[in-house]
Write an enzyme that holds these catalytic residues in place. Structure first.
Site, PDB file in Angstrom:
ATOM      1  N   ARG A  19      47.786  34.480  37.698  1.00  0.00           N
ATOM      2  CA  ARG A  19      46.553  32.937  37.720  1.00  0.00           C
ATOM      3  C   ARG A  19      45.479  33.484  36.765  1.00  0.00           C
ATOM      4  O   ARG A  19      44.827  32.716  36.244  1.00  0.00           O
ATOM      5  CB  ARG A  19      46.367  32.981  39.449  1.00  0.00           C
ATOM      6  CG  ARG A  19      47.353  32.240  40.537  1.00  0.00           C
ATOM      7  CD  ARG A  19      46.038  32.595  41.189  1.00  0.00           C
ATOM      8  NE  ARG A  19      46.414  33.601  42.301  1.00  0.00           N
ATOM      9  CZ  ARG A  19      46.025  33.923  43.081  1.00  0.00           C
ATOM     10  NH1 ARG A  19      45.065  33.714  43.882  1.00  0.00           N
ATOM     11  NH2 ARG A  19      46.586  35.711  43.874  1.00  0.00           N
ATOM     12  N   GLN A  79      58.561  50.078  36.984  1.00  0.00           N
ATOM     13  CA  GLN A  79      59.119  49.042  37.970  1.00  0.00           C
ATOM     14  C   GLN A  79      59.073  46.945  37.132  1.00  0.00           C
ATOM     15  O   GLN A  79      58.510  46.527  37.476  1.00  0.00           O
ATOM     16  CB  GLN A  79      57.739  48.371  39.035  1.00  0.00           C
ATOM     17  CG  GLN A  79      58.399  47.860  40.142  1.00  0.00           C
ATOM     18  CD  GLN A  79      57.281  47.063  41.504  1.00  0.00           C
ATOM     19  OE1 GLN A  79      55.943  46.769  40.835  1.00  0.00           O
ATOM     20  NE2 GLN A  79      57.075  46.449  42.917  1.00  0.00           N
ATOM     21  N   THR A  85      54.220  45.572  46.935  1.00  0.00           N
ATOM     22  CA  THR A  85      53.970  45.961  47.159  1.00  0.00           C
ATOM     23  C   THR A  85      54.317  47.616  47.343  1.00  0.00           C
ATOM     24  O   THR A  85      54.074  48.864  47.147  1.00  0.00           O
ATOM     25  CB  THR A  85      52.245  45.985  47.273  1.00  0.00           C
ATOM     26  OG1 THR A  85      52.475  45.775  48.765  1.00  0.00           O
ATOM     27  CG2 THR A  85      51.603  45.128  46.970  1.00  0.00           C
ATOM     28  N   ASN A 176      42.623  43.760  54.727  1.00  0.00           N
ATOM     29  CA  ASN A 176      43.387  44.901  54.120  1.00  0.00           C
ATOM     30  C   ASN A 176      42.127  44.735  52.493  1.00  0.00           C
ATOM     31  O   ASN A 176      42.745  43.871  51.965  1.00  0.00           O
ATOM     32  CB  ASN A 176      44.902  44.813  54.093  1.00  0.00           C
ATOM     33  CG  ASN A 176      44.730  45.430  52.855  1.00  0.00           C
ATOM     34  OD1 ASN A 176      44.841  46.445  52.367  1.00  0.00           O
ATOM     35  ND2 ASN A 176      46.251  45.519  52.814  1.00  0.00           N
ATOM     36  N   TYR A 372      22.025  44.364   1.260  1.00  0.00           N
ATOM     37  CA  TYR A 372      23.473  45.629   1.664  1.00  0.00           C
ATOM     38  C   TYR A 372      23.361  46.726   1.261  1.00  0.00           C
ATOM     39  O   TYR A 372      23.325  46.568   0.320  1.00  0.00           O
ATOM     40  CB  TYR A 372      24.489  44.434   0.718  1.00  0.00           C
ATOM     41  CG  TYR A 372      25.357  45.610   1.832  1.00  0.00           C
ATOM     42  CD1 TYR A 372      26.104  45.375   2.445  1.00  0.00           C
ATOM     43  CD2 TYR A 372      26.160  46.524   0.309  1.00  0.00           C
ATOM     44  CE1 TYR A 372      27.034  46.714   3.552  1.00  0.00           C
ATOM     45  CE2 TYR A 372      27.386  46.582   0.810  1.00  0.00           C
ATOM     46  CZ  TYR A 372      28.032  47.266   2.241  1.00  0.00           C
ATOM     47  OH  TYR A 372      28.821  47.311   3.137  1.00  0.00           O
ATOM     48  N   ALA A 429      11.865  46.353 -10.706  1.00  0.00           N
ATOM     49  CA  ALA A 429      12.990  44.650 -10.058  1.00  0.00           C
ATOM     50  C   ALA A 429      13.366  44.502 -10.652  1.00  0.00           C
ATOM     51  O   ALA A 429      13.957  44.459 -12.224  1.00  0.00           O
ATOM     52  CB  ALA A 429      11.479  43.949  -9.556  1.00  0.00           C
TER      53      ALA A 429
HETATM   54  C1  UD1 Z   1      47.294  42.979  48.791  1.00  0.00           C
HETATM   55  C2  UD1 Z   1      48.006  43.118  49.757  1.00  0.00           C
HETATM   56  C3  UD1 Z   1      46.492  42.116  51.163  1.00  0.00           C
HETATM   57  C4  UD1 Z   1      45.914  42.610  50.656  1.00  0.00           C
HETATM   58  C5  UD1 Z   1      45.205  42.217  49.146  1.00  0.00           C
HETATM   59  C6  UD1 Z   1      44.057  43.282  48.714  1.00  0.00           C
HETATM   60  C7  UD1 Z   1      50.333  43.912  49.957  1.00  0.00           C
HETATM   61  C8  UD1 Z   1      51.428  42.924  50.272  1.00  0.00           C
HETATM   62  N1  UD1 Z   1      49.647  42.420  50.534  1.00  0.00           N
HETATM   63  O1  UD1 Z   1      48.037  41.467  48.553  1.00  0.00           O
HETATM   64  O2  UD1 Z   1      47.122  42.189  51.966  1.00  0.00           O
HETATM   65  O3  UD1 Z   1      44.383  42.363  51.079  1.00  0.00           O
HETATM   66  O4  UD1 Z   1      46.399  43.408  48.102  1.00  0.00           O
HETATM   67  O5  UD1 Z   1      43.683  42.744  47.155  1.00  0.00           O
HETATM   68  O6  UD1 Z   1      49.982  44.040  49.739  1.00  0.00           O
HETATM   69  N2  UD1 Z   1      51.978  45.371  43.035  1.00  0.00           N
HETATM   70  C9  UD1 Z   1      53.328  46.132  42.077  1.00  0.00           C
HETATM   71  N3  UD1 Z   1      53.947  45.663  41.830  1.00  0.00           N
HETATM   72  C10 UD1 Z   1      55.009  44.716  42.663  1.00  0.00           C
HETATM   73  C11 UD1 Z   1      54.014  43.371  43.205  1.00  0.00           C
HETATM   74  C12 UD1 Z   1      52.596  44.596  43.516  1.00  0.00           C
HETATM   75  O7  UD1 Z   1      52.458  47.123  41.539  1.00  0.00           O
HETATM   76  O8  UD1 Z   1      55.871  44.416  43.231  1.00  0.00           O
HETATM   77  C13 UD1 Z   1      50.347  44.980  41.919  1.00  0.00           C
HETATM   78  C14 UD1 Z   1      49.933  44.296  41.235  1.00  0.00           C
HETATM   79  O9  UD1 Z   1      49.745  44.222  40.170  1.00  0.00           O
HETATM   80  C15 UD1 Z   1      48.345  44.255  41.579  1.00  0.00           C
HETATM   81  C16 UD1 Z   1      48.347  44.777  43.310  1.00  0.00           C
HETATM   82  O10 UD1 Z   1      50.119  44.792  43.523  1.00  0.00           O
HETATM   83  O11 UD1 Z   1      47.490  45.532  41.116  1.00  0.00           O
HETATM   84  C17 UD1 Z   1      48.340  44.073  44.675  1.00  0.00           C
HETATM   85  O12 UD1 Z   1      49.319  42.987  44.284  1.00  0.00           O
HETATM   86  P1  UD1 Z   1      48.939  41.556  44.463  1.00  0.00           P
HETATM   87  O13 UD1 Z   1      50.545  40.866  44.234  1.00  0.00           O
HETATM   88  O14 UD1 Z   1      47.761  41.114  43.892  1.00  0.00           O
HETATM   89  O15 UD1 Z   1      48.914  41.305  45.812  1.00  0.00           O
HETATM   90  P2  UD1 Z   1      47.684  40.113  46.851  1.00  0.00           P
HETATM   91  O16 UD1 Z   1      48.567  39.171  47.027  1.00  0.00           O
HETATM   92  O17 UD1 Z   1      46.618  40.651  46.132  1.00  0.00           O
END
Ligand code: UD1
Ligand code: CA
Length: 520
Positions: A19, A79, A85, A176, A372, A429
Site C-alpha cells: 500500500r 525470508q 509473521t 496488538n 560564489y 573593482a
Molecule cells: C500485524 C499483526 C497484527 C498487529 C499488527 C500491528 C500478525 C499476523 N498480525 O499485522 O495482529 O495488530 O501487526 O501493526 O502478525 N513481515 C515479514 N514477513 C512476512 C509477513 C510480514 O517480515 O511474511 C513483516 C512486515 O514487513 C512487517 C511486519 O512483519 O514489518 C508486520 O507485517 P504486516 O503484514 O504489516 O502485519 P499486519 O497485517 O500489520
C-alpha cells in the site's frame, strides 16, 4: 531488578508494503532522520541484545545495504517468500544458534516506539517469567489490526486478526501493537505448531499466544501508556501522520529543554539533530541529519540545515546548508547556500545570494553580496567585494584560491584559481585576478576606461539622452547631475552621523582604487 538475560531481537522487515505503492521497500522510507526500520532498531538498541536479526525479503539487497550502514552488527536473514509473521520468526530463529533467554520481536513498521516502552515490556515479561508477552494499546480506531481477546477474568485468550475475527471480537479496541517478548525455548517449540488455517493462509506469529494459553503456559499483556507509539505505517497517508506525531514529540521535548520554537507546526527537526538551550528556531525550518545548533543561535525563518553545525549565538536566515559549519556568532543569509565543507569562522558573515563550497571563511571575514566562493581559504577580518566569483574550475580540475587576512577585494572580481592574495592586500573593482597579489599590494586587472566626448550628441541626436546631455553642458562643468541633489544631501547626513556609508560602498570600490592605475 531481574538478572541480566540473554536477549535476541528479531525485527520483521520482509514485507513489501504494497500500500506504500513504492519502489523503495517500506521499511526504508525515511521519517525525520531515520528509516522506519532504523527507528525500530534504535528503540531496541538499549536492550543490549546479544544479537539482532532482521528478516529481509522484499528489496532484500537494499535493506541489507542499509543495515550495513546503520546496524553493522545486525544479521540479515532472508525470508524469500513472505508466508506470514510466524514464518518470518521461524526462519530468523533457524538462522541463529539455539538460544535461551528472551526473544523480542518487533514489526519493522512501528517507528514511534520508544526505547523505554520496549524496555518496560521486556522487564515486565522477564519479571513475570511469562512464556510470551504482547504489547497492547487501546486505540480509537482498531481497523486492520489484531485484537486482544481476553476471557471473563481479563486474561489473554488469544490474538485474532481482524479478517478472522467475529463481530464481537471486532468491537474490541484493544489491539496488538506488533511488539512481543518470548521465552526463547517455548517460542521455538510453539512456532513449529503454527497452522495456516486463516483468511490469509499464513503462519501468524500472533497464534503463538493462543497455542501457549492452550498448553497452560503463562502469557501476559503489557499495555502501552501512549497508544501513538504503537501506530504502524501501511501507506503514505499514515506515514505523513506518523511524521507529524514524531515532529510534535521532538519539538515538545526541545521546548522543554529550553529551546524556543516560534512555530512548532512548521518546524521539522530530525530525531538525530540537536539544539542547545536558548536557541530560537523560527518558522518553516528543517534541521536534518546530524545538524547541531548551539546555544543562543537563531535559525529561520525558511531555513534547511542538513548535517550542519551552527555555533553559539550564530544566525541563519532564509538559507540552505548541507554539511557546513557556521562558527559562533557568525551570520548567514538571507538567501545563502552553504555546500559541503563550507566552514565559517567566528563572527564571519555570509550575506545575500552567496554560495560557499569547500571553503574556509576566517573569523570576522565577510562575503556580503552576490558571490560564489568555491575551494577557497579566506583569512580573518577580510572583506570580499560584491559579485565576486572564485573561479575554481578550469574545465578539468578544481583549484584553490587563498585570500589572506585583513584583505579587501573589490567588487566584481574573478579569482582565477590557483591564485593567492596576500595579507592586507587590496584588489580593484572589476578585476580578473589571475596572478598572485602580494601582501599589502593593490591588484588591478582591468582595461583603462576612455570617454568619447560628445558621442551621444553626434550618434544619438534627438533622443532624450542627447537632450539631457545638452542641458548638463549648458549648466556648465561641476554641476551635480539632475536628481543627484537628494543623494548628495543623504551622504552628507550619513557622514555627520558617523555612519559607515561605505560599509557597502567599500565592497563596490575600495577607496584607493583610482581606476586608472592599470599601468602603475
Ligand atoms: C500485524 C499483526 C497484527 C498487529 C499488527 C500491528 C500478525 C499476523 N498480525 O499485522 O495482529 O495488530 O501487526 O501493526 O502478525 N513481515 C515479514 N514477513 C512476512 C509477513 C510480514 O517480515 O511474511 C513483516 C512486515 O514487513 C512487517 C511486519 O512483519 O514489518 C508486520 O507485517 P504486516 O503484514 O504489516 O502485519 P499486519 O497485517 O500489520
Ligand atoms: Ca503492519
Amino acid at each position: 531488578m531481574s538478572q541480566p538475560r540473554l536477549r535476541t531481537v528479531v525485527v520483521l522487515a520482509a514485507g513489501e508494503g504494497k500500500r506504500m505503492k513504492s519502489a523503495l521497500p517500506k521499511v526504508l522510507h525515511p521519517l525525520l532522520g531515520r528509516t522506519l526500520v532504523g527507528h525500530v532498531l534504535a528503540a531496541a538498541a538499549p536492550l543490549g541484545a546479544e544479537r539482532t536479526v532482521v528478516v529481509v525479503g522484499h528489496g532484500a539487497e537494499q535493506v541489507r545495504a542499509h543495515l550495513a550502514e546503520i546496524a553493522p552488527d545486525a544479521t540479515g536473514v532472508l525470508q524469500a517468500e513472505q508466508r506470514g509473521t510466524g514464518h518470518a520468526v521461524r526462519i530468523a530463529l533457524a538462522a541463529v544458534p539455539e538460544s535461551a533467554g528472551t526473544v523480542v520481536v518487533i514489526n519493522g513498521d512501528v517507528p514511534l516506539l520508544r526505547p523505554d516502552t520496549v524496555g518496560a515490556l521486556v522487564e515486565a515479561h522477564e519479571r513475570a517469567g511469562a512464556a510470551a508477552t504482547v504489547l497492547a494499546a487501546e486505540v480509537p480506531d482498531p481497523t486492520g489490526l489484531g485484537r486482544i481477546v481476553r476471557d471473563g477474568a481479563g486474561r489473554l485468550e488469544r490474538i485474532v486478526e481482524e479478517r478472522d475475527a467475529s463481530p464481537a471480537e471486532r468491537a474490541v479496541r484493544e489491539v496488538n501493537a506488533g511488539i512481543y517478548a518470548f521465552d526463547a525455548a517455548r517460542l521455538r517449540d510453539t512456532l513449529g505448531k503454527l497452522s495456516t488455517e486463516n483468511d490469509q493462509g499464513e503462519e501468524y506469529l500472533t497464534d503463538v499466544f493462543g497455542l501457549l494459553v492452550g498448553a497452560g503456559e503463562p502469557v501476559a499483556v503489557h499495555v502501552a501508556a501512549d497508544a501513538t507509539e504503537t501506530l504502524g505505517c501501511n501507506d503514505r497517508v499514515e506515514l505523513a501522520a506518523l511524521r507529524r506525531l514524531l515532529r510534535d514529540r521532538v519539538n515538545e521535548s526541545l521546548m522543554r529543554t529550553g529551546v524556543t520554537l516560534l512555530d512548532p507546526d512548521t518546524t521539522w527537526i530530525d530525531v538525530t539533530a540537536s539544539v542547545d538551550r536558548d536557541a530560537v528556531i523560527d518558522q518553516n525550518t528543517q534541521l536534518r541529519g546530524t545538524t547541531r545548533v548551539g546555544t543562543g543561535a537563531t535559525v529561520g525563518p525558511d531555513v534547511t540545515l542538513v548535517d550542519t553545525v551552527v555555533g553559539a549565538g550564530a544566525s541563519v536566515v532564509r538559507s540552505h546548508a548541507v554539511q557546513a559549519e557556521v562558527g559562533p556568532g557568525a551570520s548567514v543569509g538571507p538567501y545563502a547556500y552553504l555546500r559541503p565543507a563550507a566552514r565559517l569562522g567566528e563572527k564571519a558573515k555570509i550575506g545575500t545570494f552567496v554560495e560557499v563550497k569547500n571553503s574556509e571563511v576566517g573569523a570576522g571575514s565577510k562575503v556580503p553580496h552576490l558571490t560564489y566562493v568555491g575551494d577557497a581559504t579566506i583569512g580573518e577580518q577580510s572583506n570580499i567585494g560584491a559579485a565576486t566569483v572564485f573561479v575554481n574550475y578550469d574545465g578539468v580540475a578544481k583549484h584553490r584560491t587563498v585570500i589572506g587576512s585583513h584583505a579587501r577585494t573589490g567588487a566584481d572580481n574573478m579569482f582565477v584559481a590557483p591564485v593567492r592574495v596576500g595579507d592586507g592586500a587590496y584588489t580593484a573593482a572589476g578585476s580578473v585576478i589571475v596572478d598572485d597579489v602580494p601582501a599589502g599590494a593593490m591588484g588591478v586587472a582591468r582595461a583603462r576606461q576612455r570617454n568619447i566626448e560628445g558621442w551621444v550628441r553626434k550618434r544619438r541626436a534627438g533622443t532624450a539622452a542627447a537632450e539631457a546631455a545638452r542641458r548638463a553642458e549648458a549648466a556648465g562643468p561641476g554641476a551635480e547631475p539632475a536628481g543627484a541633489a537628494q543623494s548628495a544631501s543623504d551622504r552628507a547626513a550619513g557622514a555627520r552621523e558617523g555612519e559607515a556609508i561605505h560599509g557597502d560602498a567599500e565592497a563596490v570600490h575600495p577607496a584607493p582604487t583610482t581606476g586608472d592605475t592599470a599601468t602603475d
